[in-house]
Motif scaffolding. Structure first.
Motif, PDB file in Angstrom:
ATOM      1  N   ILE A   1      97.740  31.783  61.882  1.00  0.00           N
ATOM      2  CA  ILE A   1      98.826  30.899  61.471  1.00  0.00           C
ATOM      3  C   ILE A   1      99.883  31.704  60.723  1.00  0.00           C
ATOM      4  O   ILE A   1      99.564  32.699  60.060  1.00  0.00           O
ATOM      5  CB  ILE A   1      98.302  29.757  60.566  1.00  0.00           C
ATOM      6  CG1 ILE A   1      97.425  30.317  59.439  1.00  0.00           C
ATOM      7  CG2 ILE A   1      97.537  28.720  61.381  1.00  0.00           C
ATOM      8  CD1 ILE A   1      96.882  29.286  58.472  1.00  0.00           C
ATOM      9  N   VAL A   2     101.142  31.272  60.832  1.00  0.00           N
ATOM     10  CA  VAL A   2     102.233  32.004  60.173  1.00  0.00           C
ATOM     11  C   VAL A   2     102.458  31.531  58.744  1.00  0.00           C
ATOM     12  O   VAL A   2     103.127  32.214  57.968  1.00  0.00           O
ATOM     13  CB  VAL A   2     103.549  31.889  60.969  1.00  0.00           C
ATOM     14  CG1 VAL A   2     103.384  32.434  62.376  1.00  0.00           C
ATOM     15  CG2 VAL A   2     104.051  30.451  61.015  1.00  0.00           C
TER      16      VAL A   2
ATOM     17  N   ARG B   1     107.756  37.175  68.136  1.00  0.00           N
ATOM     18  CA  ARG B   1     106.400  37.419  67.638  1.00  0.00           C
ATOM     19  C   ARG B   1     105.521  38.074  68.712  1.00  0.00           C
ATOM     20  O   ARG B   1     104.924  39.127  68.489  1.00  0.00           O
ATOM     21  CB  ARG B   1     105.786  36.104  67.161  1.00  0.00           C
ATOM     22  CG  ARG B   1     104.399  36.234  66.521  1.00  0.00           C
ATOM     23  CD  ARG B   1     104.034  34.897  65.894  1.00  0.00           C
ATOM     24  NE  ARG B   1     102.686  34.801  65.385  1.00  0.00           N
ATOM     25  CZ  ARG B   1     102.297  35.175  64.159  1.00  0.00           C
ATOM     26  NH1 ARG B   1     103.183  35.720  63.352  1.00  0.00           N
ATOM     27  NH2 ARG B   1     101.045  35.020  63.756  1.00  0.00           N
ATOM     28  N   VAL B   2     105.469  37.449  69.874  1.00  0.00           N
ATOM     29  CA  VAL B   2     104.623  37.980  70.941  1.00  0.00           C
ATOM     30  C   VAL B   2     105.177  39.298  71.469  1.00  0.00           C
ATOM     31  O   VAL B   2     104.422  40.242  71.752  1.00  0.00           O
ATOM     32  CB  VAL B   2     104.487  36.952  72.079  1.00  0.00           C
ATOM     33  CG1 VAL B   2     103.844  37.575  73.311  1.00  0.00           C
ATOM     34  CG2 VAL B   2     103.658  35.762  71.610  1.00  0.00           C
TER      35      VAL B   2
ATOM     36  N   LEU C   1      98.684  35.226  59.374  1.00  0.00           N
ATOM     37  CA  LEU C   1      99.381  36.362  59.977  1.00  0.00           C
ATOM     38  C   LEU C   1     100.860  36.001  60.045  1.00  0.00           C
ATOM     39  O   LEU C   1     101.313  35.329  60.974  1.00  0.00           O
ATOM     40  CB  LEU C   1      98.821  36.650  61.370  1.00  0.00           C
ATOM     41  CG  LEU C   1      99.255  37.948  62.047  1.00  0.00           C
ATOM     42  CD1 LEU C   1      98.800  39.156  61.237  1.00  0.00           C
ATOM     43  CD2 LEU C   1      98.702  38.030  63.461  1.00  0.00           C
ATOM     44  N   ARG C   2     101.591  36.434  59.050  1.00  0.00           N
ATOM     45  CA  ARG C   2     102.993  36.052  58.915  1.00  0.00           C
ATOM     46  C   ARG C   2     103.849  36.557  60.079  1.00  0.00           C
ATOM     47  O   ARG C   2     103.436  37.448  60.833  1.00  0.00           O
ATOM     48  CB  ARG C   2     103.569  36.643  57.638  1.00  0.00           C
ATOM     49  CG  ARG C   2     102.923  36.155  56.352  1.00  0.00           C
ATOM     50  CD  ARG C   2     103.399  34.791  55.972  1.00  0.00           C
ATOM     51  NE  ARG C   2     103.116  34.522  54.556  1.00  0.00           N
ATOM     52  CZ  ARG C   2     103.011  33.307  54.059  1.00  0.00           C
ATOM     53  NH1 ARG C   2     103.155  32.269  54.847  1.00  0.00           N
ATOM     54  NH2 ARG C   2     102.776  33.123  52.783  1.00  0.00           N
ATOM     55  N   ASN C   3     105.030  36.000  60.194  1.00  0.00           N
ATOM     56  CA  ASN C   3     106.058  36.609  61.025  1.00  0.00           C
ATOM     57  C   ASN C   3     106.584  37.839  60.285  1.00  0.00           C
ATOM     58  O   ASN C   3     106.175  38.130  59.154  1.00  0.00           O
ATOM     59  CB  ASN C   3     107.182  35.618  61.306  1.00  0.00           C
ATOM     60  CG  ASN C   3     106.872  34.732  62.494  1.00  0.00           C
ATOM     61  OD1 ASN C   3     106.470  35.212  63.551  1.00  0.00           O
ATOM     62  ND2 ASN C   3     107.061  33.430  62.330  1.00  0.00           N
TER      63      ASN C   3
ATOM     64  N   LYS D   1      97.236  44.261  61.758  1.00  0.00           N
ATOM     65  CA  LYS D   1      96.345  43.209  61.253  1.00  0.00           C
ATOM     66  C   LYS D   1      95.767  42.392  62.401  1.00  0.00           C
ATOM     67  O   LYS D   1      94.586  42.023  62.385  1.00  0.00           O
ATOM     68  CB  LYS D   1      97.103  42.295  60.282  1.00  0.00           C
ATOM     69  CG  LYS D   1      97.445  42.937  58.953  1.00  0.00           C
ATOM     70  CD  LYS D   1      98.101  41.927  58.016  1.00  0.00           C
ATOM     71  CE  LYS D   1      98.421  42.547  56.667  1.00  0.00           C
ATOM     72  NZ  LYS D   1      99.047  41.563  55.742  1.00  0.00           N
ATOM     73  N   LEU D   2      96.609  42.108  63.410  1.00  0.00           N
ATOM     74  CA  LEU D   2      96.120  41.365  64.570  1.00  0.00           C
ATOM     75  C   LEU D   2      95.042  42.172  65.302  1.00  0.00           C
ATOM     76  O   LEU D   2      94.004  41.625  65.699  1.00  0.00           O
ATOM     77  CB  LEU D   2      97.268  41.041  65.521  1.00  0.00           C
ATOM     78  CG  LEU D   2      96.880  40.276  66.797  1.00  0.00           C
ATOM     79  CD1 LEU D   2      96.276  38.915  66.455  1.00  0.00           C
ATOM     80  CD2 LEU D   2      98.092  40.102  67.720  1.00  0.00           C
TER      81      LEU D   2
END
Length: 451
Positions: A212-213, A21-22, A237-239, A440-441
């Motif tokens: 949150i995922v 993710r990161v 904010l999904r994976n 989105k982030l």
């Protein structure tokens, strides 16, 4: 270009699902006007290492690595485990601790390592984080948890920056898993539990936005802290999956000799294949499945109790165990699978479990047309598979339904009947591209700065 200080324990050369993710945010944020600056550990005691992921870190990204006190070597010695034992698989398995040494070690962990065993990183990370803030003057702080220590580090750095520079330092606290009272939470007695919950509550109170995922995490926070959560800015904010991860491989026209189901990732505790293997063994006994024509490939780290079950299974000779492999190799296994196995833990929190694994399955499914074979109850994983039309879903404790779903794929494989496969919705799957999610982030960051 605006700057974001990213605080994450899991970063290459760490392997496993927690790093993806990161890593993908770091990869794509510059395309949306944000320069990432990473604060992570120098020599983390990662459950898995994947040196190949270092190549994915953009060369112009500054990565600050600090010392950390890791308690797991002591933990292993106390419990008689080898130095190479993966802690998340064989040490913290949620209830199989019968020996006195295991119980003592778990008590120590639950009592003194709050919010988690990475608390020994906080002092070093805060010190280096202050230096980074002074030198780089980032516009925002982003932390990813677990470990939840990352939230405590960010909280302190936010306060430091605001006090020193006299203006707000926005902080986005990201959660890949829920915090207290979750599947992986130690069984704490009342005092350490109270401290842990205070940290959790304060994070919700101080963070400018909480990403949150899974939407169920918001429900969990609201249940525990209704007054604070009512004022918290939550963002789902999904994976996702990165299509670049599939470019090294191709969809082969060659057919497997055996009907092959592949699982990638860790298995331990409640996340196990017992129900599946025992049910398929019944089909073998009934003569409906030829065990010489089927194959299960489990790629990743397995708990010792799961390996014992496999070794005692009538399907033992049909099961291949592959230890942890580089991320690109795990993608290769998915691309060659006839179906991809998804196991959702049977637990009170199962509805909010939505691991990064399922999205990588979806990425493969969009290319190969092969389904996700899921054992899951009601919840977000099931909803996602229905949304993307990429899954064959069986609930827990429904062996007849499991047999029916397995036989449909098994017989269709040997009859070359692709009509029985679910027709995945590629457009729906594309919505979970890592690049789009990173956009989105970036939009969340921009919105916070405007406010």
């Amino acid at each position: 270009m605006k700057k974001v200080l990213i605080i994450s324990y899991y970063f290459p050369p760490s392997g496993g699902p927690g790093v993806q993710r990161v890593l993908k945010f770091v990869k794509y944020l510059p395309e949306f006007g944000w320069k990432p600056i990473v604060l992570t550990v120098k020599d983390g005691d990662f459950p898995a290492r994947d040196e190949s992921l270092l190549k994915e870190v953009p060369v112009d990204v500054d990565v600050h690595r600090t010392d950390i006190f890791e308690p797991y070597d002591l933990y292993r010695k106390l419990t008689g485990k080898s130095k190479t034992t993966a802690v998340d698989v064989n040490n913290i398995d949620g209830g199989s601790k019968s020996r006195l040494s295991d119980k003592l070690a778990e008590f120590i962990r639950a009592t003194f390592f709050i919010p988690d065993a990475r608390i020994g990183w906080k002092k070093h990370a805060v010190r280096e984080g202050k230096n980074v803030i002074d030198a780089e003057r980032p516009d925002i702080i982003f932390s990813s948890s677990p470990p939840y220590t990352c939230a405590l580090i960010s909280m302190e750095l936010k306060k430091y920056a605001e006090k020193k520079y006299g203006k707000p330092m926005p902080w986005v606290s990201d959660f890949r898993d829920a915090w207290t009272d979750y599947l992986t939470t130690p069984n704490r007695w009342f005092l350490p539990k109270k401290i842990d919950r205070k940290y959790e509550r304060t994070t919700l109170d101080i963070a400018d936005t909480v990403t949150i995922v899974a939407s169920g995490m918001k429900d969990d926070f609201e249940r525990k802290y209704p007054e604070v959560s009512a004022k918290t800015d939550f963002a789902l904010l999904r994976n996702g999956f990165d299509s670049d991860d599939y470019k090294h491989t191709t969809v082969s026209d060659a057919k497997n000799d055996k009907f092959t189901i592949v699982y990638t990732g860790s298995m331990y505790g409640k996340r196990n294949p017992y129900y599946l293997l025992d049910t398929i063994a019944e089909l073998v006994t009934d003569g409906k499945v030829d065990k010489n024509k089927i194959k299960f490939i489990f790629v990743g780290r397995l708990g010792s109790e799961i390996i014992d079950h496999i070794n005692n299974s009538p399907l033992k000779d049909s099961i291949e165990i592959v230890s942890y492999v580089p991320h690109s190799v795990s993608i290769d296994y998915l691309m060659k699978a006839d179906a991809m196995l998804l196991l959702i833990d049977e637990d009170k929190y199962s509805k909010m479990i939505l691991s990064g694994k399922v999205f990588e399955y979806l990425g493969a499914s969009a290319l190969t047309g092969k389904p996700v074979f899921a054992i899951a109850g009601e919840g977000e994983a099931r909803d996602l598979l229905i949304e993307t039309k990429a899954g064959v879903i069986t609930p827990h404790h429904k062996p007849d339904a499991l047999k029916e779903n397995y036989l449909k794929l098994y017989n269709g494989f040997f009859e070359n009947n692709t009509a029985i496969l679910p027709a995945s919705d590629k457009k729906a799957i594309e919505a979970y591209e890592r690049k789009l999610l990173t956009k989105k982030l970036a939009e969340i960051f921009d919105k916070i700065l405007k406010n």
